[in-house]
Design a protein around this motif. Structure first.
Motif, PDB file in Angstrom:
ATOM      1  N   MET A   1       0.841  -1.196   0.000  1.00 40.46           N
ATOM      2  CA  MET A   1       0.000   0.000   0.000  1.00 40.46           C
ATOM      3  C   MET A   1       0.878   1.249   0.000  1.00 40.46           C
ATOM      4  O   MET A   1       1.962   1.257   0.592  1.00 40.46           O
ATOM      5  CB  MET A   1      -0.887   0.049   1.258  1.00 40.46           C
ATOM      6  CG  MET A   1      -1.961  -0.996   1.334  1.00 40.46           C
ATOM      7  SD  MET A   1      -2.994  -0.692   2.811  1.00 40.46           S
ATOM      8  CE  MET A   1      -4.113  -2.080   2.709  1.00 40.46           C
TER       9      MET A   1
ATOM     10  N   ASP B   1      -2.436   5.258   1.504  1.00 36.53           N
ATOM     11  CA  ASP B   1      -3.359   4.172   1.836  1.00 36.53           C
ATOM     12  C   ASP B   1      -3.041   3.545   3.188  1.00 36.53           C
ATOM     13  O   ASP B   1      -3.937   3.043   3.870  1.00 36.53           O
ATOM     14  CB  ASP B   1      -3.348   3.119   0.741  1.00 36.53           C
ATOM     15  CG  ASP B   1      -4.020   3.612  -0.536  1.00 36.53           C
ATOM     16  OD1 ASP B   1      -4.920   4.465  -0.438  1.00 36.53           O
ATOM     17  OD2 ASP B   1      -3.632   3.146  -1.628  1.00 36.53           O
TER      18      ASP B   1
ATOM     19  N   PHE C   1      -5.938   3.489   6.067  1.00 33.40           N
ATOM     20  CA  PHE C   1      -6.464   2.140   6.309  1.00 33.40           C
ATOM     21  C   PHE C   1      -7.467   2.095   7.457  1.00 33.40           C
ATOM     22  O   PHE C   1      -8.568   1.550   7.311  1.00 33.40           O
ATOM     23  CB  PHE C   1      -5.306   1.175   6.575  1.00 33.40           C
ATOM     24  CG  PHE C   1      -5.746  -0.237   6.823  1.00 33.40           C
ATOM     25  CD1 PHE C   1      -6.037  -1.081   5.765  1.00 33.40           C
ATOM     26  CD2 PHE C   1      -5.895  -0.723   8.120  1.00 33.40           C
ATOM     27  CE1 PHE C   1      -6.462  -2.380   5.981  1.00 33.40           C
ATOM     28  CE2 PHE C   1      -6.321  -2.019   8.350  1.00 33.40           C
ATOM     29  CZ  PHE C   1      -6.607  -2.848   7.278  1.00 33.40           C
TER      30      PHE C   1
ATOM     31  N   ARG D   1     -10.816   3.829   6.730  1.00 32.27           N
ATOM     32  CA  ARG D   1     -11.679   3.040   5.859  1.00 32.27           C
ATOM     33  C   ARG D   1     -12.208   1.795   6.562  1.00 32.27           C
ATOM     34  O   ARG D   1     -13.336   1.359   6.296  1.00 32.27           O
ATOM     35  CB  ARG D   1     -10.900   2.640   4.602  1.00 32.27           C
ATOM     36  CG  ARG D   1     -10.581   3.820   3.684  1.00 32.27           C
ATOM     37  CD  ARG D   1      -9.563   3.442   2.636  1.00 32.27           C
ATOM     38  NE  ARG D   1      -9.351   4.518   1.662  1.00 32.27           N
ATOM     39  CZ  ARG D   1      -8.295   4.613   0.879  1.00 32.27           C
ATOM     40  NH1 ARG D   1      -7.327   3.696   0.954  1.00 32.27           N
ATOM     41  NH2 ARG D   1      -8.176   5.609   0.029  1.00 32.27           N
TER      42      ARG D   1
ATOM     43  N   GLU E   1     -14.905   9.321   1.057  1.00 27.03           N
ATOM     44  CA  GLU E   1     -13.508   9.312   0.622  1.00 27.03           C
ATOM     45  C   GLU E   1     -12.916  10.718   0.564  1.00 27.03           C
ATOM     46  O   GLU E   1     -11.719  10.901   0.816  1.00 27.03           O
ATOM     47  CB  GLU E   1     -13.402   8.632  -0.743  1.00 27.03           C
ATOM     48  CG  GLU E   1     -11.993   8.217  -1.129  1.00 27.03           C
ATOM     49  CD  GLU E   1     -11.379   7.179  -0.190  1.00 27.03           C
ATOM     50  OE1 GLU E   1     -10.136   7.155  -0.084  1.00 27.03           O
ATOM     51  OE2 GLU E   1     -12.139   6.406   0.432  1.00 27.03           O
TER      52      GLU E   1
ATOM     53  N   ARG F   1      -9.530  11.706   2.504  1.00 26.75           N
ATOM     54  CA  ARG F   1      -8.380  12.312   1.827  1.00 26.75           C
ATOM     55  C   ARG F   1      -7.851  13.499   2.607  1.00 26.75           C
ATOM     56  O   ARG F   1      -6.643  13.616   2.862  1.00 26.75           O
ATOM     57  CB  ARG F   1      -8.772  12.758   0.419  1.00 26.75           C
ATOM     58  CG  ARG F   1      -7.678  13.519  -0.312  1.00 26.75           C
ATOM     59  CD  ARG F   1      -8.153  14.095  -1.626  1.00 26.75           C
ATOM     60  NE  ARG F   1      -7.101  14.885  -2.265  1.00 26.75           N
ATOM     61  CZ  ARG F   1      -6.825  16.159  -1.959  1.00 26.75           C
ATOM     62  NH1 ARG F   1      -7.536  16.787  -1.017  1.00 26.75           N
ATOM     63  NH2 ARG F   1      -5.841  16.797  -2.571  1.00 26.75           N
TER      64      ARG F   1
END
Length: 273
Positions: free
Chosen positions: A102, A106, A110, A113, A120, A124
Motif C-alpha cells: 500500500m 493508503d 487504512f 476506511r 472518501e 483524503r
C-alpha cells in the motif's frame, strides 16, 4: 502525577502455558498511566514489557489481577467490546510495520476506511493533515520501499494517530534510527500526544531520548517493577539497577559474566565453563 488515570493495572500476573508447566512472565505489576501523559516502560530484553502492551490491548488475558482502560476491565470484554475499545487506541509497532503493498496515503487511510463510514473526500483531507503533522504530506504517493527508516517510522506514527486515539502505545519506536530521525520521532511523540490530549505508553531501551520527552518511567526486571519515577528522580536514583541501566554500565546487578566456575578452575583444572 495527576490522580485521573486512563489505564490502571493492579496485581497483574501473567504466565504462558508450556509443556513443562506455567512460565511466569509478569508478577505483581501495579501501574497507572495518567491522562495526557507520556509514560515509558523500560528494562532489559525479555522482562515482559511488550507482553504488558498486549495485555493492555486485550490480545492476552492476565492469569491474575486486572487491567482497566477508561474504567473498563479489558480482560472481561467480549469481542465486540474489544473491537470498539481498540478503535480508540493507536499502536506504533517496532520498525513501523507498514503494509508493503500500500502507498503511504493508503497506509494512513487504512483505519479510517476499516473503522468508519467517512466519505472518501473527507478521508483524503484527514490523511493529508496527518501526514502534514509528521512532515510527509509530499510523500503521500510513495510506496514503503521508497522510504528511509525514519520516514517509514513517521508514516507509521501518522497511521497510529489516524483516528485521534485516546491511548497510543509504542513498541520500541526508536529502534534502528539514526540520531536525527530518533530526535524527530521523539519530539513528534511528545507533540502529537499533547495536541491530541492523549495518553502514550512507550516501551523503549533508549534512555537519553526518553528522559527528554516522558513524564514518568517504570523500570522492569524479571517480570516485576523494580523502580519508578519522574525523569529527574530517575537521573538522581541511587538504585543499582537504575544507575546501571541509565549509564549503560557493563557490570552491576545485571552482570557482564554469565555464571561460571572460576577462571583458575577452568584453565588449570580442565573444567569447562
Amino acid at each position: 502525577m495527576p490522580t485521573e488515570s486512563l489505564v490502571e493495572i493492579r496485581g497483574l500476573n501473567f504466565a504462558y502455558d508450556t509443556d513443562s508447566g506455567p512460565r511466569k512472565v509478569l508478577e505483581g505489576i501495579d501501574m497507572s498511566f495518567h491522562k495526557g501523559k507520556v509514560v515509558a516502560i523500560m528494562g532489559g530484553s525479555g522482562c515482559g514489557k511488550t507482553t504488558l502492551l498486549r495485555l493492555i490491548g486485550g490480545q492476552l488475558r492476565p492469569s491474575a489481577g486486572e487491567v482497566k482502560v477508561a474504567g473498563h476491565a479489558v480482560h472481561r470484554m467480549n469481542t465486540r467490546e474489544l473491537y470498539a475499545l481498540r478503535r480508540r487506541m493507536g499502536m506504533l509497532f517496532q520498525f513501523g510495520a507498514l503494509f508493503t503493498d500500500m502507498s503511504v496515503f493508503d497506509n494512513v487511510a487504512f483505519q479510517m476506511r476499516e473503522h468508519t463510514d467517512l466519505p472518501e473526500e473527507l478521508i483524503r483531507d484527514m490523511v493529508l493533515l496527518k501526514l502534514q503533522a509528521v512532515g510527509l504530506r509530499g510523500a503521500a504517493g510513495l510506496m514503503p520501499n521508497e522510504l528511509s527508516g525514519g520516514m517509514a517510522r513517521r508514516v507509521a506514527l501518522a497511521r497510529a494517530v489516524a483516528l485521534d486515539p485516546m491511548l497510543i502505545m509504542y513498541d520500541e519506536p526508536f529502534t534502528g534510527l539514526d540520531p536525527i530521525s530518533l530526535g524527530v520521532i521523539g519530539q513528534l511523540i511528545r507533540k502529537l500526544n499533547d495536541a491530541l490530549g492523549a495518553t502514550s505508553i512507550m516501551v523503549t531501551h533508549d534512555i537519553q531520548e526518553s528522559l527528554q520527552i516522558v513524564d514518568y518511567i517504570y523500570f522492569m526486571s524479571a517480570g516485576r517493577v523494580v523502580a519508578q519515577g519522574t525523569p529527574d528522580e530517575i537521573r538522581a536514583s541511587r538504585d543499582p539497577f537504575v544507575h546501571q541501566f541509565v549509564h549503560a554500565e557493563a557490570d552491576g546487578p545485571v552482570p557482564f559474566h554469565y555464571p561460571a566456575v572460576s577462571v583458575a578452575d577452568s584453565l588449570l583444572g580442565g573444567v569447562r565453563g
